[in-house]
Design a protein around this motif. Structure first.
Motif, PDB file in Angstrom:
ATOM      1  N   ALA A  16       0.540  -0.953  -0.066  1.00 12.32           N
ATOM      2  CA  ALA A  16      -0.519  -0.430   0.254  1.00 12.32           C
ATOM      3  C   ALA A  16       1.117   1.088  -0.073  1.00 12.32           C
ATOM      4  N   LEU A  17       0.829   2.172  -1.056  1.00 12.44           N
ATOM      5  CA  LEU A  17       1.501   3.189  -1.129  1.00 12.44           C
ATOM      6  C   LEU A  17       0.373   4.079  -0.565  1.00 12.44           C
ATOM      7  N   VAL A  18       0.939   5.560   0.463  1.00  9.09           N
ATOM      8  CA  VAL A  18       0.484   6.298   1.283  1.00  9.09           C
ATOM      9  C   VAL A  18       0.939   7.853   1.100  1.00  9.09           C
ATOM     10  N   GLY A  19       0.220   8.474   1.649  1.00 10.63           N
ATOM     11  CA  GLY A  19       1.227  10.237   1.680  1.00 10.63           C
ATOM     12  C   GLY A  19       0.661  10.502   2.669  1.00 10.63           C
ATOM     13  N   CYS A  20       1.707  11.162   3.670  1.00  8.00           N
ATOM     14  CA  CYS A  20       1.356  11.823   4.518  1.00  8.00           C
ATOM     15  C   CYS A  20       1.534  13.492   4.929  1.00  8.00           C
ATOM     16  N   THR A  21       0.762  14.107   4.980  1.00 11.25           N
ATOM     17  CA  THR A  21       0.660  15.010   4.894  1.00 11.25           C
ATOM     18  C   THR A  21       0.808  15.848   6.766  1.00 11.25           C
ATOM     19  N   VAL A  22       1.814  16.231   7.257  1.00 12.41           N
ATOM     20  CA  VAL A  22       1.876  16.800   8.672  1.00 12.41           C
ATOM     21  C   VAL A  22       1.898  18.559   8.770  1.00 12.41           C
TER      22      VAL A  22
END
Length: 168
Positions: A129-135
Motif C-alpha cells: 500500500a502506497l500512501v502519502g502523509c501530510t503533517v
C-alpha cells in the motif's frame, strides 16, 4: 531489498524509500519554507509531506506526534488507520472508494492521538500500500513518540489484542 513483489520493490527503488522507525518505508518529499509559531510557541515549518509504504505484513506501530496528520491513498491495497479516541478504537479505511468498499482517499489523525496502521490484504496478490502523509505543523522526529503495549494497556477497552499486535 526485502522479499516483496516486483511492483513493491520497484516502488521502493524508484521513490528512494528508506525503512521508517515505526515500520514500513518512507521518504520526505516536501518541507515548507514558510515557518509558523505554534500555539505552544514552538517555531516550525508550516507542513511536511512524505511517501509512506507498507509491504506484506508490515505495519505502522502505535505512535503519536504533536501535529495533525492527513493520510492520502496512492496505490495498492487499502490501509486500516486505527486511532485511540474516547476509550475505544476508531478505524478509518484508506483506499480507492471505487475499488475498496468503505474506503476514502483521505484519513485524518488529530495531533497527540495514538495511532497505528496496517495494510488490508484483500487476497488479490497485491502486497503493498502506497500512501502519502501530510503533517501540519511540520513533522519533526523530536515530536515522534513510539508506544509499547504496556503504555497503551487500558486506553482502548476491549482492544488489547490489536494494541499488542501493532506494538513494537
Amino acid at each position: 531489498m526485502p522479499a516483496h513483489s516486483l511492483a513493491a520493490n520497484e516502488l521502493i527503488r524508484t521513490l528512494a524509500l528508506k525503512p521508517h522507525p515505526e515500520g514500513g518505508f518512507y521518504r520526505e518529499t516536501y518541507r515548507s519554507e514558510e515557518r509558523i509559531v505554534c500555539a505552544d510557541q514552538r517555531t516550525r515549518e508550516a507542513s511536511t509531506a512524505i511517501y509512506y509504504m507498507l509491504c506484506g505484513n508490515d505495519y505502522s506501530a502505535w505512535h503519536r506526534i504533536r501535529s495533525d496528520e492527513l493520510w492520502h491513498f496512492h496505490a495498492g491495497s487499502p490501509v486500516a488507520v486505527h486511532s485511540i479516541a474516547d476509550g475505544g478504537i476508531v478505524t478509518q479505511r484508506l483506499g480507492d472508494p471505487l475499488r475498496h468498499t468503505g474506503a476514502s482517499f483521505q484519513a485524518m489523525v488529530p495531533a497527540g492521538r495514538w495511532f497505528a496502521a496496517e495494510r488490508v490484504d484483500l487476497g488479490d496478490g497485491v502486497d503493498f500500500a502506497l500512501v502519502g502523509c501530510t503533517v501540519a505543523p511540520a513533522f519533526q522526529f523530536s515530536d515522534f513518540e513510539l508506544a509499547d503495549a504496556a503504555a497503551l494497556a487500558g486506553l482502548a477497552s476491549g482492544h488489547d489484542t490489536l494494541l499488542r499486535r501493532l506494538s513494537r
